[in-house]
Write a protein that holds these residues in place. Structure first.
Motif, PDB file in Angstrom:
ATOM      1  N   LEU A   9     -40.826 -42.332  -5.492  1.00  0.00           N
ATOM      2  CA  LEU A   9     -39.454 -42.398  -4.997  1.00  0.00           C
ATOM      3  C   LEU A   9     -38.576 -43.071  -6.051  1.00  0.00           C
ATOM      4  O   LEU A   9     -37.447 -42.642  -6.305  1.00  0.00           O
ATOM      5  CB  LEU A   9     -39.427 -43.201  -3.679  1.00  0.00           C
ATOM      6  CG  LEU A   9     -38.071 -43.383  -3.039  1.00  0.00           C
ATOM      7  CD1 LEU A   9     -37.433 -42.038  -2.687  1.00  0.00           C
ATOM      8  CD2 LEU A   9     -38.194 -44.258  -1.793  1.00  0.00           C
ATOM      9  N   LEU A  10     -39.128 -44.127  -6.641  1.00  0.00           N
ATOM     10  CA  LEU A  10     -38.390 -44.857  -7.676  1.00  0.00           C
ATOM     11  C   LEU A  10     -39.308 -45.069  -8.870  1.00  0.00           C
ATOM     12  O   LEU A  10     -40.457 -45.480  -8.700  1.00  0.00           O
ATOM     13  CB  LEU A  10     -37.957 -46.227  -7.131  1.00  0.00           C
ATOM     14  CG  LEU A  10     -37.138 -47.100  -8.080  1.00  0.00           C
ATOM     15  CD1 LEU A  10     -35.693 -46.631  -8.144  1.00  0.00           C
ATOM     16  CD2 LEU A  10     -37.163 -48.555  -7.636  1.00  0.00           C
ATOM     17  N   LEU A  30     -41.812 -50.092 -13.249  1.00  0.00           N
ATOM     18  CA  LEU A  30     -42.056 -50.250 -11.809  1.00  0.00           C
ATOM     19  C   LEU A  30     -42.044 -48.881 -11.161  1.00  0.00           C
ATOM     20  O   LEU A  30     -41.210 -48.030 -11.506  1.00  0.00           O
ATOM     21  CB  LEU A  30     -40.948 -51.129 -11.206  1.00  0.00           C
ATOM     22  CG  LEU A  30     -41.083 -51.566  -9.757  1.00  0.00           C
ATOM     23  CD1 LEU A  30     -42.217 -52.563  -9.590  1.00  0.00           C
ATOM     24  CD2 LEU A  30     -39.771 -52.230  -9.302  1.00  0.00           C
ATOM     25  N   ARG A  31     -42.980 -48.685 -10.237  1.00  0.00           N
ATOM     26  CA  ARG A  31     -43.066 -47.387  -9.568  1.00  0.00           C
ATOM     27  C   ARG A  31     -43.213 -47.631  -8.070  1.00  0.00           C
ATOM     28  O   ARG A  31     -44.091 -48.379  -7.647  1.00  0.00           O
ATOM     29  CB  ARG A  31     -44.308 -46.679 -10.123  1.00  0.00           C
ATOM     30  CG  ARG A  31     -44.497 -45.267  -9.687  1.00  0.00           C
ATOM     31  CD  ARG A  31     -45.839 -44.763 -10.261  1.00  0.00           C
ATOM     32  NE  ARG A  31     -46.258 -43.641  -9.445  1.00  0.00           N
ATOM     33  CZ  ARG A  31     -46.274 -42.383  -9.858  1.00  0.00           C
ATOM     34  NH1 ARG A  31     -45.953 -42.083 -11.088  1.00  0.00           N
ATOM     35  NH2 ARG A  31     -46.629 -41.422  -9.043  1.00  0.00           N
ATOM     36  N   ILE A  32     -42.320 -47.052  -7.275  1.00  0.00           N
ATOM     37  CA  ILE A  32     -42.394 -47.195  -5.820  1.00  0.00           C
ATOM     38  C   ILE A  32     -42.691 -45.824  -5.227  1.00  0.00           C
ATOM     39  O   ILE A  32     -41.966 -44.852  -5.491  1.00  0.00           O
ATOM     40  CB  ILE A  32     -41.052 -47.702  -5.208  1.00  0.00           C
ATOM     41  CG1 ILE A  32     -40.505 -48.913  -5.969  1.00  0.00           C
ATOM     42  CG2 ILE A  32     -41.208 -47.996  -3.719  1.00  0.00           C
ATOM     43  CD1 ILE A  32     -41.264 -50.165  -5.834  1.00  0.00           C
ATOM     44  N   GLU A  33     -43.755 -45.766  -4.440  1.00  0.00           N
ATOM     45  CA  GLU A  33     -44.144 -44.495  -3.835  1.00  0.00           C
ATOM     46  C   GLU A  33     -43.356 -44.275  -2.538  1.00  0.00           C
ATOM     47  O   GLU A  33     -42.948 -45.236  -1.890  1.00  0.00           O
ATOM     48  CB  GLU A  33     -45.646 -44.503  -3.513  1.00  0.00           C
ATOM     49  CG  GLU A  33     -46.546 -44.872  -4.673  1.00  0.00           C
ATOM     50  CD  GLU A  33     -46.447 -43.879  -5.832  1.00  0.00           C
ATOM     51  OE1 GLU A  33     -46.040 -42.719  -5.609  1.00  0.00           O
ATOM     52  OE2 GLU A  33     -46.769 -44.266  -6.970  1.00  0.00           O
ATOM     53  N   PRO A  34     -43.205 -43.012  -2.118  1.00  0.00           N
ATOM     54  CA  PRO A  34     -42.561 -42.766  -0.816  1.00  0.00           C
ATOM     55  C   PRO A  34     -43.384 -43.445   0.283  1.00  0.00           C
ATOM     56  O   PRO A  34     -44.612 -43.397   0.254  1.00  0.00           O
ATOM     57  CB  PRO A  34     -42.629 -41.236  -0.664  1.00  0.00           C
ATOM     58  CG  PRO A  34     -42.945 -40.686  -2.005  1.00  0.00           C
ATOM     59  CD  PRO A  34     -43.625 -41.768  -2.795  1.00  0.00           C
ATOM     60  N   GLY A  64     -33.115 -48.255 -20.960  1.00  0.00           N
ATOM     61  CA  GLY A  64     -34.222 -47.893 -20.068  1.00  0.00           C
ATOM     62  C   GLY A  64     -33.768 -46.875 -19.037  1.00  0.00           C
ATOM     63  O   GLY A  64     -32.649 -46.360 -19.110  1.00  0.00           O
ATOM     64  N   SER A  65     -34.652 -46.614 -18.078  1.00  0.00           N
ATOM     65  CA  SER A  65     -34.363 -45.548 -17.122  1.00  0.00           C
ATOM     66  C   SER A  65     -34.722 -45.974 -15.704  1.00  0.00           C
ATOM     67  O   SER A  65     -35.708 -46.693 -15.473  1.00  0.00           O
ATOM     68  CB  SER A  65     -35.181 -44.319 -17.560  1.00  0.00           C
ATOM     69  OG  SER A  65     -35.439 -43.488 -16.469  1.00  0.00           O
ATOM     70  N   ILE A  66     -33.884 -45.569 -14.751  1.00  0.00           N
ATOM     71  CA  ILE A  66     -34.151 -45.813 -13.324  1.00  0.00           C
ATOM     72  C   ILE A  66     -34.049 -44.470 -12.619  1.00  0.00           C
ATOM     73  O   ILE A  66     -32.947 -43.993 -12.321  1.00  0.00           O
ATOM     74  CB  ILE A  66     -33.125 -46.785 -12.691  1.00  0.00           C
ATOM     75  CG1 ILE A  66     -33.001 -48.069 -13.512  1.00  0.00           C
ATOM     76  CG2 ILE A  66     -33.512 -47.094 -11.245  1.00  0.00           C
ATOM     77  CD1 ILE A  66     -31.887 -49.007 -13.040  1.00  0.00           C
ATOM     78  N   LEU A  67     -35.188 -43.842 -12.400  1.00  0.00           N
ATOM     79  CA  LEU A  67     -35.179 -42.549 -11.702  1.00  0.00           C
ATOM     80  C   LEU A  67     -35.382 -42.787 -10.220  1.00  0.00           C
ATOM     81  O   LEU A  67     -36.333 -43.473  -9.822  1.00  0.00           O
ATOM     82  CB  LEU A  67     -36.330 -41.666 -12.197  1.00  0.00           C
ATOM     83  CG  LEU A  67     -36.128 -40.806 -13.423  1.00  0.00           C
ATOM     84  CD1 LEU A  67     -37.361 -39.958 -13.660  1.00  0.00           C
ATOM     85  CD2 LEU A  67     -34.889 -39.912 -13.274  1.00  0.00           C
ATOM     86  N   LYS A 172     -33.088 -43.990   1.836  1.00  0.00           N
ATOM     87  CA  LYS A 172     -34.482 -43.610   1.579  1.00  0.00           C
ATOM     88  C   LYS A 172     -35.254 -44.844   1.130  1.00  0.00           C
ATOM     89  O   LYS A 172     -36.451 -44.932   1.311  1.00  0.00           O
ATOM     90  CB  LYS A 172     -34.564 -42.582   0.432  1.00  0.00           C
ATOM     91  CG  LYS A 172     -33.908 -41.247   0.702  1.00  0.00           C
ATOM     92  CD  LYS A 172     -34.246 -40.308  -0.465  1.00  0.00           C
ATOM     93  CE  LYS A 172     -33.647 -38.930  -0.283  1.00  0.00           C
ATOM     94  NZ  LYS A 172     -32.269 -38.858  -0.817  1.00  0.00           N
ATOM     95  N   LEU A 173     -34.520 -45.747   0.476  1.00  0.00           N
ATOM     96  CA  LEU A 173     -35.130 -46.996  -0.001  1.00  0.00           C
ATOM     97  C   LEU A 173     -34.212 -48.156   0.367  1.00  0.00           C
ATOM     98  O   LEU A 173     -33.021 -48.128   0.068  1.00  0.00           O
ATOM     99  CB  LEU A 173     -35.312 -46.950  -1.525  1.00  0.00           C
ATOM    100  CG  LEU A 173     -35.874 -48.208  -2.180  1.00  0.00           C
ATOM    101  CD1 LEU A 173     -37.306 -48.487  -1.727  1.00  0.00           C
ATOM    102  CD2 LEU A 173     -35.843 -48.090  -3.708  1.00  0.00           C
TER     103      LEU A 173
END
Ligand SMILES: Nc1ncnc2c1ncn2[C@@H]1O[C@H](COP(=O)(O)OP(=O)(O)OP(=O)(O)O)[C@@H](O)[C@H]1O
Length: 255
Positions: A9-10, A30-34, A64-67, A172-173
């Motif tokens: 998700l992120l 950092l990685r956040i899953e659904p 940097g990047s924030i997807l 969503k978050l």
């Protein structure tokens, strides 16, 4: 091999931010899953709030990047990020004190709908807002308090109302900065229960100092020290991580 895992998700990559000579974010990954409840912990001044602010857009990262849900957030304004599905609460209260609990949520709902003043009618009597507002209040155990003025709520109830208002934007978050701050034990555990239930519908990224509630609530925990994520994992792996233990000088074992 084909990767069938859902996209995160992120996903934050190589994020950096400096205030003059002070580097508060130093290549954060950092990685956040659904569906995940994810905590960020770290000593005072580690850069936790600055990181949340760079995700929500209050602060613009240097590089940097924030997807988020497949979209790059950098360069977007706070309201644009909110529209893409980021909801947040703040360390300081953002409630309308003289209005009722229900009216506060209705205003938050109205702001999502983007009602223009040309079509304005008193929010308090609009059935399109009353029903969804009550449904949100129900989810946070606030329905019995709906006619009370926000100013008359206990501290923990105010924090719950802030979350209700963030939920009104159908995120969503949900980004929460210290949701248990200033709460007694009983209030904290009520909040943990409420967030656990919410976590079934919306992903949550929260900053928190209270280790006991972090370990009870989070699916995964990222540890931020001097602007870098030094460890990420479930409660057991974080408790037993030697780097984390030394960053906390043993204090983490007490929780
Ligand atoms: N706008 C700003 N200008 C200059 N320095 C800032 C600014 N905002 C934060 N800082 C500094 O950046 C560092 C990180 O602050 P931040 O609030 O992100 O840390 P934190 O981990 O959330 O801390 P705490 O746990 O105490 O809330 C601190 O040294 C702080 O003083």
């Amino acid at each position: 091999m084909v990767d069938f895992s859902p996209p995160p998700l992120l996903q934050i990559r190589g994020l950096r931010k400096a205030f003059g000579a002070l580097e508060v974010t130093r290549g954060v990954e950092l990685r956040i899953e659904p569906g995940e409840i994810h905590a960020i912990i770290g000593p005072n001044g580690a850069g936790k709030t600055s990181l949340i602010n760079q995700i929500s857009g209050e602060l613009e990262a240097d590089s940097g990047s924030i997807l988020f849900a497949g979209r790059e957030l950098r360069g977007l304004a706070v309201h644009q990020r909110a529209r893409l599905g980021l909801g947040r609460t703040y360390q300081t209260s953002s409630l309308f004190d003289r209005m009722s609990v229900e009216h506060n949520v209705m205003l938050a709902l109205q702001s999502r709908e983007g009602h223009s003043f040309r079509f304005w009618r008193p929010t308090a009597s609009d059935p399109r807002l009353i029903n969804p507002a009550r449904e949100i209040l129900q989810r946070l155990d606030l329905l019995p308090l709906r006619t009370q003025r926000a100013a008359d709520l206990a501290h923990g109830q105010r924090r719950q109302l802030e979350i209700a208002m963030a939920l009104a934007t159908r995120p969503k978050l949900l980004l929460l900065d210290e949701p248990m701050a200033g709460m007694g034990q009983e209030e904290s555990w009520q909040m943990v229960e409420a967030l656990r239930r919410l976590g079934k519908e919306v992903s949550i990224l929260f900053v928190e100092h209270d280790m006991e509630t972090v370990f009870a609530l989070a699916d995964r925990i990222s540890v931020l020290v001097y602007g870098r994520v030094i460890a990420c994992g479930d409660a057991d792996s974080i408790r037993n991580d030697p780097q984390v233990r030394s960053a906390y000088l043993g204090g983490i074992e007490d929780a």
